[in-house]
Write a protein that holds these residues in place. Structure first.
Motif, PDB file in Angstrom:
ATOM      1  N   LEU A   1      41.109 -24.223   6.870  1.00  0.00           N
ATOM      2  CA  LEU A   1      39.972 -23.483   6.800  1.00  0.00           C
ATOM      3  C   LEU A   1      38.828 -23.956   7.741  1.00  0.00           C
ATOM      4  N   ARG A   2      38.795 -25.364   7.943  1.00  0.00           N
ATOM      5  CA  ARG A   2      37.615 -25.902   8.556  1.00  0.00           C
ATOM      6  C   ARG A   2      38.407 -26.850   9.584  1.00  0.00           C
ATOM      7  N   THR A   3      37.814 -26.495  11.045  1.00  0.00           N
ATOM      8  CA  THR A   3      38.438 -27.335  12.211  1.00  0.00           C
ATOM      9  C   THR A   3      37.288 -28.561  12.078  1.00  0.00           C
ATOM     10  N   PRO A   4      37.944 -29.681  12.546  1.00  0.00           N
ATOM     11  CA  PRO A   4      37.251 -31.020  12.616  1.00  0.00           C
ATOM     12  C   PRO A   4      36.447 -31.002  13.877  1.00  0.00           C
ATOM     13  N   PRO A   5      35.268 -31.832  13.859  1.00  0.00           N
ATOM     14  CA  PRO A   5      34.457 -31.826  15.047  1.00  0.00           C
ATOM     15  C   PRO A   5      35.096 -32.102  16.463  1.00  0.00           C
ATOM     16  N   HIS A   6      36.107 -32.772  16.499  1.00  0.00           N
ATOM     17  CA  HIS A   6      36.750 -33.078  17.839  1.00  0.00           C
ATOM     18  C   HIS A   6      38.387 -33.060  17.619  1.00  0.00           C
ATOM     19  N   VAL A   7      38.915 -32.447  18.438  1.00  0.00           N
ATOM     20  CA  VAL A   7      40.290 -32.285  18.345  1.00  0.00           C
ATOM     21  C   VAL A   7      40.835 -32.676  19.872  1.00  0.00           C
ATOM     22  N   ALA A   8      41.429 -33.727  19.960  1.00  0.00           N
ATOM     23  CA  ALA A   8      41.854 -34.434  21.402  1.00  0.00           C
ATOM     24  C   ALA A   8      43.177 -35.231  21.016  1.00  0.00           C
TER      25      ALA A   8
ATOM     26  N   GLY B   1      46.165 -35.418   7.305  1.00  0.00           N
ATOM     27  CA  GLY B   1      44.662 -35.348   7.286  1.00  0.00           C
ATOM     28  C   GLY B   1      44.161 -34.239   8.050  1.00  0.00           C
ATOM     29  N   GLN B   2      42.860 -34.388   8.274  1.00  0.00           N
ATOM     30  CA  GLN B   2      42.331 -33.313   9.023  1.00  0.00           C
ATOM     31  C   GLN B   2      42.972 -33.247  10.423  1.00  0.00           C
ATOM     32  N   LEU B   3      42.810 -34.430  11.066  1.00  0.00           N
ATOM     33  CA  LEU B   3      43.083 -34.469  12.669  1.00  0.00           C
ATOM     34  C   LEU B   3      44.752 -34.054  12.641  1.00  0.00           C
ATOM     35  N   SER B   4      45.436 -34.773  11.737  1.00  0.00           N
ATOM     36  CA  SER B   4      47.124 -34.376  11.881  1.00  0.00           C
ATOM     37  C   SER B   4      47.441 -33.119  11.716  1.00  0.00           C
ATOM     38  N   TYR B   5      46.595 -32.325  10.821  1.00  0.00           N
ATOM     39  CA  TYR B   5      46.880 -30.880  10.582  1.00  0.00           C
ATOM     40  C   TYR B   5      46.381 -30.222  11.804  1.00  0.00           C
ATOM     41  N   TRP B   6      45.288 -30.119  12.469  1.00  0.00           N
ATOM     42  CA  TRP B   6      44.915 -29.378  13.712  1.00  0.00           C
ATOM     43  C   TRP B   6      45.455 -29.861  14.934  1.00  0.00           C
ATOM     44  N   ALA B   7      45.671 -31.239  15.250  1.00  0.00           N
ATOM     45  CA  ALA B   7      46.455 -31.574  16.411  1.00  0.00           C
ATOM     46  C   ALA B   7      48.012 -30.921  16.477  1.00  0.00           C
ATOM     47  N   THR B   8      48.599 -30.891  15.357  1.00  0.00           N
ATOM     48  CA  THR B   8      49.813 -30.169  15.114  1.00  0.00           C
ATOM     49  C   THR B   8      49.778 -28.514  15.451  1.00  0.00           C
TER      50      THR B   8
ATOM     51  N   TRP C   1      38.737 -47.902  25.236  1.00  0.00           N
ATOM     52  CA  TRP C   1      37.995 -48.458  24.240  1.00  0.00           C
ATOM     53  C   TRP C   1      36.524 -47.845  23.830  1.00  0.00           C
ATOM     54  N   ILE C   2      35.829 -47.947  24.919  1.00  0.00           N
ATOM     55  CA  ILE C   2      34.409 -47.454  24.914  1.00  0.00           C
ATOM     56  C   ILE C   2      34.309 -45.771  24.585  1.00  0.00           C
ATOM     57  N   LYS C   3      35.094 -45.149  25.315  1.00  0.00           N
ATOM     58  CA  LYS C   3      34.860 -43.536  25.220  1.00  0.00           C
ATOM     59  C   LYS C   3      36.077 -43.058  24.245  1.00  0.00           C
ATOM     60  N   ASN C   4      36.711 -43.910  23.577  1.00  0.00           N
ATOM     61  CA  ASN C   4      37.457 -43.527  22.320  1.00  0.00           C
ATOM     62  C   ASN C   4      36.960 -42.147  21.686  1.00  0.00           C
ATOM     63  N   PRO C   5      37.779 -41.038  21.915  1.00  0.00           N
ATOM     64  CA  PRO C   5      37.151 -39.583  21.358  1.00  0.00           C
ATOM     65  C   PRO C   5      37.089 -39.646  19.804  1.00  0.00           C
ATOM     66  N   PHE C   6      37.543 -40.562  19.284  1.00  0.00           N
ATOM     67  CA  PHE C   6      37.748 -40.787  17.563  1.00  0.00           C
ATOM     68  C   PHE C   6      36.740 -41.879  17.181  1.00  0.00           C
TER      69      PHE C   6
ATOM     70  N   GLY D   1      40.120 -36.976  30.494  1.00  0.00           N
ATOM     71  CA  GLY D   1      40.434 -36.370  29.296  1.00  0.00           C
ATOM     72  C   GLY D   1      39.586 -36.873  28.229  1.00  0.00           C
ATOM     73  N   THR D   2      38.901 -38.005  28.495  1.00  0.00           N
ATOM     74  CA  THR D   2      37.982 -38.573  27.266  1.00  0.00           C
ATOM     75  C   THR D   2      36.503 -37.773  27.296  1.00  0.00           C
ATOM     76  N   LEU D   3      36.273 -37.165  28.469  1.00  0.00           N
ATOM     77  CA  LEU D   3      35.180 -36.603  28.770  1.00  0.00           C
ATOM     78  C   LEU D   3      34.902 -35.258  28.271  1.00  0.00           C
ATOM     79  N   LYS D   4      33.698 -34.504  28.175  1.00  0.00           N
ATOM     80  CA  LYS D   4      33.478 -33.217  27.834  1.00  0.00           C
ATOM     81  C   LYS D   4      34.091 -32.437  28.834  1.00  0.00           C
ATOM     82  N   PRO D   5      34.545 -31.082  28.423  1.00  0.00           N
ATOM     83  CA  PRO D   5      35.199 -30.234  29.412  1.00  0.00           C
ATOM     84  C   PRO D   5      34.156 -29.249  30.038  1.00  0.00           C
ATOM     85  N   THR D   6      33.457 -30.065  31.178  1.00  0.00           N
ATOM     86  CA  THR D   6      32.408 -29.085  32.046  1.00  0.00           C
ATOM     87  C   THR D   6      33.125 -28.762  33.108  1.00  0.00           C
ATOM     88  N   PRO D   7      32.569 -27.538  33.654  1.00  0.00           N
ATOM     89  CA  PRO D   7      33.360 -27.087  35.067  1.00  0.00           C
ATOM     90  C   PRO D   7      33.764 -28.107  36.053  1.00  0.00           C
ATOM     91  N   LYS D   8      32.682 -29.187  36.320  1.00  0.00           N
ATOM     92  CA  LYS D   8      32.776 -30.015  37.216  1.00  0.00           C
ATOM     93  C   LYS D   8      34.029 -31.009  36.976  1.00  0.00           C
TER      94      LYS D   8
END
Lengths: 388, 216
Positions: A272-279, A143-150, B19-24, A349-356
């Motif tokens: 050709l298209r990256t999914p919205p979130h790759v983590a 799937g999209q995530l499989s591909y882009w994670a790899t 569980w709450i912050k599941n990135p997916f 790791g689950t949060l957005k990558p901000t400088p803080k």
């Protein structure tokens, strides 16, 4: 019945083996609950192995067929195919969870100390193989995530100058992820890693039997005869707990699969298209956060390797004569630091990558490494205490 | 005791946050559906009607291979009949065979739209009903610059029926879902009962020897 047993005994020594390793094997009376995670890991390995065997029957590792065989054939066409897929997908997460608990238990009770260094090293190998297993299994649904994670995984070695490109190319089998890469990941996921893991698991268990389980109070060597017999006392208790664990696991398999099946992965891989979130999945978030918060890509990869390598070196780093965090207040404090930094890195790791968040990530990476660096120091202090 | 509580708290906290912050986890519901249309989407009876609407408006570009619905250029052709006959899965032709058989037609689609419009067999699972409903109703509003024409603009009921159809293709039918629920309850019940039996067995075993070792 007795005749059959005698026949088997005279040829295979199966009863002697049973008596020696199951009934004759005694465990300390003080054994605590976290010791159950070892057997749970074994059970999860078997669950993955059996569910994987069923999936392998229908899955076809080509870029044209992979998505359809997973999402149509297994999910819709084959009776109970969905069940085995759910078992395998949720099982990977549960497997990782119990393995992490098992590793933490080992660190807490100092199960890596003499004479169990080889057991620890084998366990470490199992952990690394398990990471490779999850990474290689992730690509298979295509799937999209499989591909882009790899794509991200196979790009990681390029951080190394000169040889990096070559390693990345070798992993992918070409400049683009395609049939060759999928075939390689498939073969390693279904044959190479599980077989090697199986062999190492047998050796790991055998060594636990030979050296005895580590004592929660850190007494070594302890009087093995005064302990509980493994069979039936411990086995029945652990089997009971394992069944309750299975009940929780099956609840997820039947009713709460959505966290384990990402929506993005229900779209076929599209280069050709990256999914919205790759983590990465949650069990790799720790390494992901270390990798992400360090400004240099090469340094990130080195730190990722360093954490794994230091985990392997635990028996060398910690040469204190004392054992078990219960008897070592200094070690206990450090363990708490280690635990908190590992949890914080995972959560970051689950949060957005901000400088803080990057600064926080660097701080907790430092704390995580501090745990390993401090081990020889507290070992020296404790050695001096004992000698005094 | 304190240590145990601390470790339990750590485990619960970590897995709770994951569980709450599941990135997916499903996208924050940026789109909404009026109640009356949501009812249509979730009602399986409209799926059949939705299929007819889908065949009328959508199959010139999209297919739903998992349900045996193909592009207009393929339907009725000798090639497709042959493919269906050869397929071991009834009317369902797998992507590899379908795309190689109709490569020319799909290429023409790609040339006019910039990309081959996707097969929609699993789109409901990938995007969810909120996104699909709003996207079909007004594609440009949801995804500016998209090549998808607003064929069903201003006809929310028809859109809801199409989404209901897409849902019925992706999710198992309600009868099957009920079966799975019963199967799940039986499995979980079995595990719990077996767990209790293990503890009871251990107790019985040690009754003969006066008591469990921990009670001695």
């Amino acid at each position: 019945m007795e005749k059959i047993l005698n026949f088997l005994e005279s040829r295979t020594k199966v009863i002697t083996f049973w008596k020696e390793y199951m009934i004759g094997y005694k465990v300390p009376r003080e054994l605590t609950f976290p010791y159950v995670f070892g057997i749970l890991s074994l059970i999860m390995y078997l669950v993955q192995l059996t569910s994987g065997m069923v999936l392998v029957m229908y899955y076809k590792p080509t870029t044209q067929m992979a998505f359809d065989t997973v999402n149509f054939l297994i999910e819709k066409y084959v009776p109970f195919g969905w069940f085995f897929r759910n078992l395998h997908a949720a099982g990977a997460n549960f497997f990782m969870a119990v393995v992490y608990m098992h590793i933490l238990t080992g660190i807490y009770y100092n199960a890596y100390k003499r004479p169990r260094e080889i057991t620890w090293i084998l366990g470490w190998l199992l952990y690394v193989l398990l990471i490779l297993e999850t990474v290689s299994g992730y690509v298979l649904p295509w799937g999209q995530l499989s591909y882009w994670a790899t794509v991200v995984t196979t790009e990681m070695p390029t951080a190394f100058p000169k040889i990096g490109e070559f390693i990345s190319l070798w992993m992918k089998g070409g400049y683009e992820l395609g049939d060759i890469a999928l075939g390689r990941f498939y073969s390693s996921h279904t044959v190479i890693y599980p077989v090697v893991m199986g062999v190492i698991i047998i050796l790991h268990l055998l060594l636990v039997r030979i050296n005895g389980i580590s004592h929660p109070e850190g007494i070594e060597p302890y009087d093995k005869e005064s302990g509980y017999p493994f069979f039936p006392y411990v086995l029945l208790k652990e089997a009971g707990i394992a069944m309750f664990f299975m009940a929780i696991f099956l609840t997820f398999v039947f009713f709460y699969m959505h966290p384990f099946k990402s929506p993005d992965n229900f779209e076929p891989a599209n280069p050709l298209r990256t999914p919205p979130h790759v983590a990465p999945e949650w069990y790799l978030l720790l390494y992901y956060e270390v990798f992400r918060s360090v400004p240099n890509k090469l340094l990130g990869v080195i730190l990722f390797g360093l954490i794994l390598f230091l985990l392997l070196l635990m028996p060398l780093l910690d040469f204190s004569p004392k054992r078990s965090a219960r008897k070592r207040p200094l070690f206990f404090a450090l363990f708490v630091v280690f635990l908190i930094s590992a949890i914080s890195l995972t959560v970051l790791g689950t949060l957005k990558p901000t400088p803080k968040n990057a600064y926080l990530g660097m701080f907790f990476t430092f704390l995580l490494l501090l745990f390993f660096i401090s081990l020889p120091i507290i070992s020296l202090i404790e050695r001096r205490e004992k000698n005094a | 005791m304190l240590r145990t509580l601390f470790f339990i708290f750590c485990a619960l906290f970590t897995f709770g946050v994951l569980w709450i912050k599941n990135p997916f986890k499903e996208e924050e519901k940026a789109f909404t559906i009026p109640k009356e249309y949501e009812k249509i989407i979730e009602d399986e009876r409209y799926a059949k009607e939705g299929k007819e609407i889908f065949k009328l408006y959508c199959t010139s570009c999209h297919s739903i291979r998992y349900d045996g619905v193909y592009h207009t250029f393929a339907e009725g052709t000798e090639k497709l009949k042959l493919l269906k006959q050869m397929s071991p899965y009834g009317d369902v032709v797998l992507r590899a065979n379908y795309e190689s058989a109709f490569a020319k037609e799909l290429k023409a689609l790609k040339e006019s739209f910039g990309r081959v419009p996707p097969d929609l067999s699993t789109i409901y699972l990938a995007r969810g009903k909120e996104y699909l409903f709003n996207f079909i109703l007004n594609p440009q509003k949801v995804l500016p610059g998209t090549q998808m024409p607003p064929l069903l603009a201003g006809q929310p009921e028809k859109v809801a029926k199409v989404v209901s159809y897409l849902r019925s293709v992706s999710l198992p039918p309600s009868r099957e879902r009920r079966k799975r629920t019963i199967m799940g309850i039986l499995f979980i019940g079995y595990a719990i009962i077996l767990g209790l039996v293990m503890f009871w067995w251990r107790r019985e075993y040690y009754k003969e020897k006066c008591c469990l070792p921990e009670e001695r």
